[in-house]
Design a protein around this motif. Structure first.
Motif, PDB file in Angstrom:
ATOM      1  N   LEU A 333       0.833  -1.209   0.000  1.00 28.19           N
ATOM      2  CA  LEU A 333       0.000   0.000   0.000  1.00 28.19           C
ATOM      3  C   LEU A 333       0.863   1.252   0.000  1.00 28.19           C
ATOM      4  N   HIS A 334       1.966   1.212   0.739  1.00 27.28           N
ATOM      5  CA  HIS A 334       2.894   2.353   0.729  1.00 27.28           C
ATOM      6  C   HIS A 334       3.434   2.591  -0.669  1.00 27.28           C
ATOM      7  N   GLY A 335       3.732   1.497  -1.377  1.00 24.30           N
ATOM      8  CA  GLY A 335       4.240   1.648  -2.734  1.00 24.30           C
ATOM      9  C   GLY A 335       3.238   2.311  -3.657  1.00 24.30           C
ATOM     10  N   VAL A 336       1.932   2.079  -3.406  1.00 19.96           N
ATOM     11  CA  VAL A 336       0.903   2.772  -4.193  1.00 19.96           C
ATOM     12  C   VAL A 336       0.862   4.233  -3.800  1.00 19.96           C
ATOM     13  N   HIS A 337       0.738   4.478  -2.493  1.00 24.60           N
ATOM     14  CA  HIS A 337       0.805   5.849  -1.950  1.00 24.60           C
ATOM     15  C   HIS A 337       0.823   5.776  -0.433  1.00 24.60           C
ATOM     16  N   PRO A 338       1.681   6.556   0.243  1.00 23.57           N
ATOM     17  CA  PRO A 338       1.721   6.528   1.710  1.00 23.57           C
ATOM     18  C   PRO A 338       0.373   6.803   2.372  1.00 23.57           C
ATOM     19  N   LEU A 339      -0.423   7.701   1.796  1.00 27.23           N
ATOM     20  CA  LEU A 339      -1.719   8.005   2.394  1.00 27.23           C
ATOM     21  C   LEU A 339      -2.651   6.807   2.354  1.00 27.23           C
ATOM     22  N   LEU A 340      -2.492   5.944   1.353  1.00 24.49           N
ATOM     23  CA  LEU A 340      -3.322   4.750   1.270  1.00 24.49           C
ATOM     24  C   LEU A 340      -2.993   3.803   2.417  1.00 24.49           C
ATOM     25  N   ALA A 341      -1.716   3.664   2.742  1.00 24.64           N
ATOM     26  CA  ALA A 341      -1.316   2.819   3.875  1.00 24.64           C
ATOM     27  C   ALA A 341      -1.853   3.384   5.187  1.00 24.64           C
ATOM     28  N   ILE A 342      -1.777   4.712   5.371  1.00 23.12           N
ATOM     29  CA  ILE A 342      -2.310   5.340   6.586  1.00 23.12           C
ATOM     30  C   ILE A 342      -3.815   5.126   6.679  1.00 23.12           C
TER      31      ILE A 342
END
Length: 389
Positions: A333-342
């Protein structure tokens, strides 16, 4: 709700968001949603005191030539934030300049700007920066008044510490919280208003989903803070020289040196730490790791010196996520976007909290029993005083 009342509430919300964005940006030392320029170096695009819509670097995407960026300068403005345009993209970083300047920042002592230094990008739909005239002038005026007032009060009480921008920002936030609390007190204990309509709200009852919302607000705020606050960029200085030393950051051109980086977790929840190279010539191994409760872990940062001799800076970004999901999923998810992981972590926190509250309390409303609530406050205080005598 009438159209006028809806409009008034909408305007109030917008103003509140603007104030919050400016105050949070003041405390964090970087623009959040809104920024402003203090000088005329960006004329005619932006005049001194103009504001602009600032998109944080975490969501702005890749920086391109022509973008107006806010970056953390090393030499300009005594190392403060600078808002200039990217005029050239190189392998080593970005060349920047003010629109009104006949020279680039890098023609002076400022080194090339790396991705790790960029904190925000100005919103430029159609290639034109969206400006808010005089926003910065108003903010700087308020800050100047607050600073003068603090200094005057400090002089009266014999305090020698001068007010800085962080202190002023904290003061403004404190004043805002105090006014909010005063508003609640005034609403609760102030002059009563004549009721003109029948009340349907049950006294001393808190709706279940209202209570859940309050709990979730607290949990997600702390969870997000635990992930966002430790996130940041670390700068490593290296010297590429024909006369290397034992110092691992003074190395021969083209050679690579290894440094050990430690990640500490002082909390009671395991975290997944992800590392990113935010400038050329950097490699991290491992690129991510799980750090246990109140523990630490080490990773190796490899720095490669450019073929040309000189002094250079390298940047490594660190991102943290509460390990409430499998680490591999969080890294993806971080690789997609950090906000997505959060968002995923907060989603798990929200779901778990709702399940626990339903299991413990069911879905019924909460009734607060307050004996003597119909007795005036003054009478209740007098009764308390008589008991203490």
């Amino acid at each position: 709700m009438t159209a006028r009342a809806f409009l008034e509430r909408g305007v109030t919300v917008v103003i509140a968001l603007i104030v919050v964005a400016l105050l949070v940006g003041q405390l964090l030392g970087q623009p959040i949603l809104l920024g402003y320029v203090a000088t005329g170096s960006m004329e005619p695009t932006m005049s001194a005191g103009d504001g602009f819509v600032a998109i944080p670097s975490v969501v702005s995407g890749e920086v391109e030539e022509g973008d107006v960026v806010v970056y953390d300068a090393r030499e300009l403005h005594d190392g403060g934030l600078t808002t200039h345009r990217v005029v050239e993209v190189t392998d080593e970083g970005y060349v920047t300049a003010g629109d009104a300047n006949p020279f680039t920042d890098q023609d002076g002592p400022e080194p090339l700007v790396s991705d790790g230094q960029i904190v925000a990008t100005a919103w430029q739909p159609g290639g034109e920066v969206v400006t808010i005239p005089h926003l910065g002038t108003v903010v700087m005026g308020i800050q100047a008044i607050a600073t003068t007032t603090i200094d005057a009060v400090s002089g009266v009480f014999g305090l020698t510490t001068a007010a800085d921008s962080d202190g002023v920002g904290a003061l403004l936030v404190g004043v805002g919280v105090a006014l909010l609390g005063f508003g609640f007190l005034l609403e609760g204990f102030g002059p009563s208003r004549r009721e003109t309509s029948r009340r349907r709200k049950r006294e001393n009852v808190i709706g279940f989903w209202v209570a859940v919302g309050l709990v979730l607000l607290v949990l997600t705020t702390f969870a997000t803070a635990a992930m966002v606050i430790p996130t940041g960029t670390t700068e490593y200085g290296i010297v590429s020289t024909e006369s290397p030393t034992d110092d691992p950051q003074v190395i021969a051109p083209g050679e690579t040196s290894d440094l050990t980086r430690t990640s500490d977790n002082a909390g009671y929840v395991p975290v997944v730490t992800v590392y990113e190279a935010e400038s050329a010539g950097v490699d991290i191994d491992p690129g991510w790791q799980t750090v246990g409760i109140r523990s630490s872990a080490e990773t190796t940062v490899s720095l490669t010196a450019p073929e040309s001799t000189g002094e250079y800076t390298r940047h490594v970004g660190e991102y943290r996520y509460l390990a409430v999901l499998p680490p591999s999923i969080l890294v993806f998810l971080h690789g997609v976007h950090p906000l997505l992981a959060i968002a995923a972590v907060n989603g798990v926190v929200v779901g778990a909290a709702v399940v626990v509250m339903i299991a413990l309390f069911g879905t019924g409303d909460f009734r607060l029993r307050n004996a003597g609530a119909d007795v005036p406050l003054r009478t209740r205080l007098e009764r308390k005083l008589r008991k203490w005598r």
